[in-house]
Design a protein around this motif. Structure first.
Motif, PDB file in Angstrom:
ATOM      1  N   MET A 298    -100.442  70.361 -47.956  1.00  0.00           N
ATOM      2  CA  MET A 298     -99.528  69.564 -47.152  1.00  0.00           C
ATOM      3  C   MET A 298     -98.575  68.826 -48.083  1.00  0.00           C
ATOM      4  N   GLN A 299     -97.330  68.720 -47.644  1.00  0.00           N
ATOM      5  CA  GLN A 299     -96.310  68.185 -48.527  1.00  0.00           C
ATOM      6  C   GLN A 299     -95.659  66.892 -48.036  1.00  0.00           C
ATOM      7  N   SER A 300     -95.969  66.460 -46.824  1.00  0.00           N
ATOM      8  CA  SER A 300     -95.290  65.288 -46.288  1.00  0.00           C
ATOM      9  C   SER A 300     -96.141  64.606 -45.234  1.00  0.00           C
ATOM     10  N   LEU A 301     -95.745  63.372 -44.907  1.00  0.00           N
ATOM     11  CA  LEU A 301     -96.403  62.644 -43.832  1.00  0.00           C
ATOM     12  C   LEU A 301     -96.318  63.402 -42.512  1.00  0.00           C
ATOM     13  N   GLN A 302     -95.146  63.931 -42.216  1.00  0.00           N
ATOM     14  CA  GLN A 302     -94.952  64.620 -40.945  1.00  0.00           C
ATOM     15  C   GLN A 302     -95.840  65.848 -40.834  1.00  0.00           C
ATOM     16  N   GLU A 303     -95.916  66.627 -41.904  1.00  0.00           N
ATOM     17  CA  GLU A 303     -96.778  67.811 -41.876  1.00  0.00           C
ATOM     18  C   GLU A 303     -98.235  67.410 -41.705  1.00  0.00           C
ATOM     19  N   CYS A 304     -98.616  66.341 -42.366  1.00  0.00           N
ATOM     20  CA  CYS A 304     -99.994  65.876 -42.256  1.00  0.00           C
ATOM     21  C   CYS A 304    -100.320  65.473 -40.824  1.00  0.00           C
ATOM     22  N   ARG A 305     -99.436  64.730 -40.210  1.00  0.00           N
ATOM     23  CA  ARG A 305     -99.670  64.303 -38.823  1.00  0.00           C
ATOM     24  C   ARG A 305     -99.795  65.509 -37.887  1.00  0.00           C
ATOM     25  N   GLU A 306     -99.000  66.528 -38.125  1.00  0.00           N
ATOM     26  CA  GLU A 306     -99.016  67.700 -37.250  1.00  0.00           C
ATOM     27  C   GLU A 306    -100.300  68.525 -37.399  1.00  0.00           C
ATOM     28  N   ARG A 307    -100.846  68.570 -38.604  1.00  0.00           N
ATOM     29  CA  ARG A 307    -101.990  69.452 -38.871  1.00  0.00           C
ATOM     30  C   ARG A 307    -103.336  68.748 -38.794  1.00  0.00           C
ATOM     31  N   LEU A 308    -103.333  67.449 -38.647  1.00  0.00           N
ATOM     32  CA  LEU A 308    -104.567  66.678 -38.725  1.00  0.00           C
ATOM     33  C   LEU A 308    -105.240  66.585 -37.351  1.00  0.00           C
ATOM     34  N   HIS A 309    -106.034  67.594 -37.026  1.00  0.00           N
ATOM     35  CA  HIS A 309    -106.790  67.591 -35.773  1.00  0.00           C
ATOM     36  C   HIS A 309    -107.850  68.680 -35.847  1.00  0.00           C
ATOM     37  N   GLY A 310    -108.850  68.553 -34.978  1.00  0.00           N
ATOM     38  CA  GLY A 310    -109.868  69.597 -34.895  1.00  0.00           C
ATOM     39  C   GLY A 310    -111.149  69.234 -35.618  1.00  0.00           C
ATOM     40  N   ILE A 311    -111.903  70.263 -35.985  1.00  0.00           N
ATOM     41  CA  ILE A 311    -113.209  70.070 -36.605  1.00  0.00           C
ATOM     42  C   ILE A 311    -113.118  70.313 -38.105  1.00  0.00           C
ATOM     43  N   PHE A 312    -113.504  69.294 -38.878  1.00  0.00           N
ATOM     44  CA  PHE A 312    -113.461  69.349 -40.330  1.00  0.00           C
ATOM     45  C   PHE A 312    -114.889  69.416 -40.877  1.00  0.00           C
ATOM     46  N   ASN A 313    -115.131  70.371 -41.732  1.00  0.00           N
ATOM     47  CA  ASN A 313    -116.428  70.491 -42.391  1.00  0.00           C
ATOM     48  C   ASN A 313    -116.523  69.493 -43.536  1.00  0.00           C
ATOM     49  N   ILE A 314    -117.528  68.613 -43.501  1.00  0.00           N
ATOM     50  CA  ILE A 314    -117.811  67.746 -44.638  1.00  0.00           C
ATOM     51  C   ILE A 314    -118.583  68.587 -45.644  1.00  0.00           C
ATOM     52  N   THR A 315    -117.912  69.012 -46.672  1.00  0.00           N
ATOM     53  CA  THR A 315    -118.479  69.962 -47.622  1.00  0.00           C
ATOM     54  C   THR A 315    -119.420  69.247 -48.581  1.00  0.00           C
ATOM     55  N   VAL A 316    -120.672  69.706 -48.627  1.00  0.00           N
ATOM     56  CA  VAL A 316    -121.602  69.132 -49.592  1.00  0.00           C
ATOM     57  C   VAL A 316    -121.188  69.555 -51.000  1.00  0.00           C
ATOM     58  N   THR A 317    -121.596  68.778 -51.972  1.00  0.00           N
ATOM     59  CA  THR A 317    -121.331  69.114 -53.370  1.00  0.00           C
ATOM     60  C   THR A 317    -122.585  69.738 -53.957  1.00  0.00           C
ATOM     61  N   PRO A 318    -122.591  71.041 -54.172  1.00  0.00           N
ATOM     62  CA  PRO A 318    -123.810  71.678 -54.690  1.00  0.00           C
ATOM     63  C   PRO A 318    -123.990  71.367 -56.183  1.00  0.00           C
ATOM     64  N   PHE A 319    -125.065  70.675 -56.501  1.00  0.00           N
ATOM     65  CA  PHE A 319    -125.417  70.426 -57.890  1.00  0.00           C
ATOM     66  C   PHE A 319    -126.561  71.346 -58.290  1.00  0.00           C
ATOM     67  N   THR A 320    -126.623  71.656 -59.560  1.00  0.00           N
ATOM     68  CA  THR A 320    -127.783  72.375 -60.074  1.00  0.00           C
ATOM     69  C   THR A 320    -128.960  71.411 -60.167  1.00  0.00           C
ATOM     70  N   ALA A 321    -130.140  71.940 -60.474  1.00  0.00           N
ATOM     71  CA  ALA A 321    -131.329  71.096 -60.573  1.00  0.00           C
ATOM     72  C   ALA A 321    -131.187  70.043 -61.661  1.00  0.00           C
ATOM     73  N   THR A 322    -130.312  70.293 -62.638  1.00  0.00           N
ATOM     74  CA  THR A 322    -130.094  69.333 -63.718  1.00  0.00           C
ATOM     75  C   THR A 322    -128.879  68.440 -63.480  1.00  0.00           C
ATOM     76  N   GLY A 323    -128.259  68.568 -62.292  1.00  0.00           N
ATOM     77  CA  GLY A 323    -127.191  67.657 -61.926  1.00  0.00           C
ATOM     78  C   GLY A 323    -125.794  68.120 -62.256  1.00  0.00           C
ATOM     79  N   GLU A 324    -125.621  69.376 -62.633  1.00  0.00           N
ATOM     80  CA  GLU A 324    -124.293  69.896 -62.944  1.00  0.00           C
ATOM     81  C   GLU A 324    -123.618  70.410 -61.678  1.00  0.00           C
ATOM     82  N   PHE A 325    -122.272  70.409 -61.662  1.00  0.00           N
ATOM     83  CA  PHE A 325    -121.520  70.954 -60.542  1.00  0.00           C
ATOM     84  C   PHE A 325    -121.668  72.479 -60.506  1.00  0.00           C
TER      85      PHE A 325
END
Length: 307
Positions: free
Chosen positions: A1-28
């Protein structure tokens, strides 16, 4: 998105809250994150939320958060809108990340700075400072979990700030939702912050939801949301009831660890949590596995487990 207007137009619906997968040692594990992002985009999710509370931003350094923003935006491009959580208690960090998020084409999601005894006037002044930093505007996150719950009167003041394009509302008290929907509907985009009880805010006129559990049950939660959008409340209620046992376990064992456990059980790449959180193990993990197996046996859920 490049502008306030574009953001307002596209901001609706269902958004996935993406988990951050870490390794067992805490790395991304960015390959795992990319795979999870591609899954929900392919299913038809309207957007993503990256690095939020359930994305475990409080256990990341500022550099790690900035790197994650860049990598995610490289993965997503401009295919769907991306909320990038820039919350923090240090306004210098919030400023740096908010400007970066807007420059990358994401929408910065900003909470009040969670410091003790901050006044309403100071919160308003803080948002007035942050809003102009992003070319796409900012999203207010009213997150009671940080220890500050914004009142409706303060939210009204914040919504009037130039550059504020939306509100993610975490206080889901019915009377509060009713007031926000009727006072601010059509002025800023309104998002329900929880997939546990999103039917009420959507029926009140909210524009969308953000969902952590959609990482684990993407088909079912998407179908429920679309049913509400299509005016089929009966089907939405039926589908939402199907995963009540897992909602109870999420409340019992905490997030995002429960979502990550379900993802891993399904063969998705949820990865591990970072300390001080602990991955579900033993009896807790078996409770979740049993509830997931029961859900998968119901053909209405569309949830499929690996053989």
């Amino acid at each position: 998105m490049q502008s306030l207007q574009e953001c307002r137009e596209r901001l609706h619906g269902i958004f996935n809250i993406t988990v951050t997968p870490f390794t067992a040692t805490g790395e991304f594990d960015y390959a795992a994150m990319a795979e999870n992002i591609e899954r929900v985009i392919a299913l038809g999710y309207d957007g993503l939320l990256i690095g939020g509370t359930y994305g475990e931003f409080p256990v990341m350094s500022t550099t790690e958060r900035a790197d994650m923003f860049r990598k995610v935006m490289d993965i997503v491009g401009d295919r769907v809108p991306v909320m990038l959580c820039t919350a923090g208690s240090d306004s210098r960090v919030v400023r740096e990340l908010t400007q970066l998020a807007g420059d990358l084409g994401g929408l910065p999601m900003v909470t009040p700075p969670y410091v003790s005894e901050i006044t309403d006037a100071q919160i308003v002044a803080f948002f007035k400072e942050m809003a102009p930093l992003s070319k796409t505007g900012i999203l207010i996150y009213n997150a009671p979990g940080i220890g500050i719950t914004l009142s409706v009167s303060v939210i009204e003041q914040l919504a009037a700030i130039e550059g504020v394009v939306g509100l993610k509302q975490g206080d889901l008290t019915p009377t509060v939702i009713d007031r926000i929907a009727n006072k601010l509907g059509g002025k800023v985009r309104l998002f329900c912050a929880s997939d546990l009880v999103f039917s009420g805010p959507m029926m009140a006129g909210f524009d969308g939801i953000s969902s952590t559990n959609s990482g684990a049950l993407p088909e079912l939660i998407l179908a429920t949301f679309r049913a509400i959008q299509n005016g089929d409340a009966k089907r939405a209620i039926e589908l939402h009831r199907l995963w009540f046992p897992l909602r109870e376990l999420a409340r019992k064992h905490g997030q995002p660890q429960t979502t990550k456990a379900i993802m891993n059980l399904r063969g998705f790449k949820g990865g591990s949590v970072r300390h001080p959180l602990l991955d579900l193990q033993g009896e807790a993990l078996e409770e979740v596995a049993a509830a997931l197996r029961a859900l998968a046996q119901d053909p209405r859920s569309s949830v499929v487990l690996p053989a």
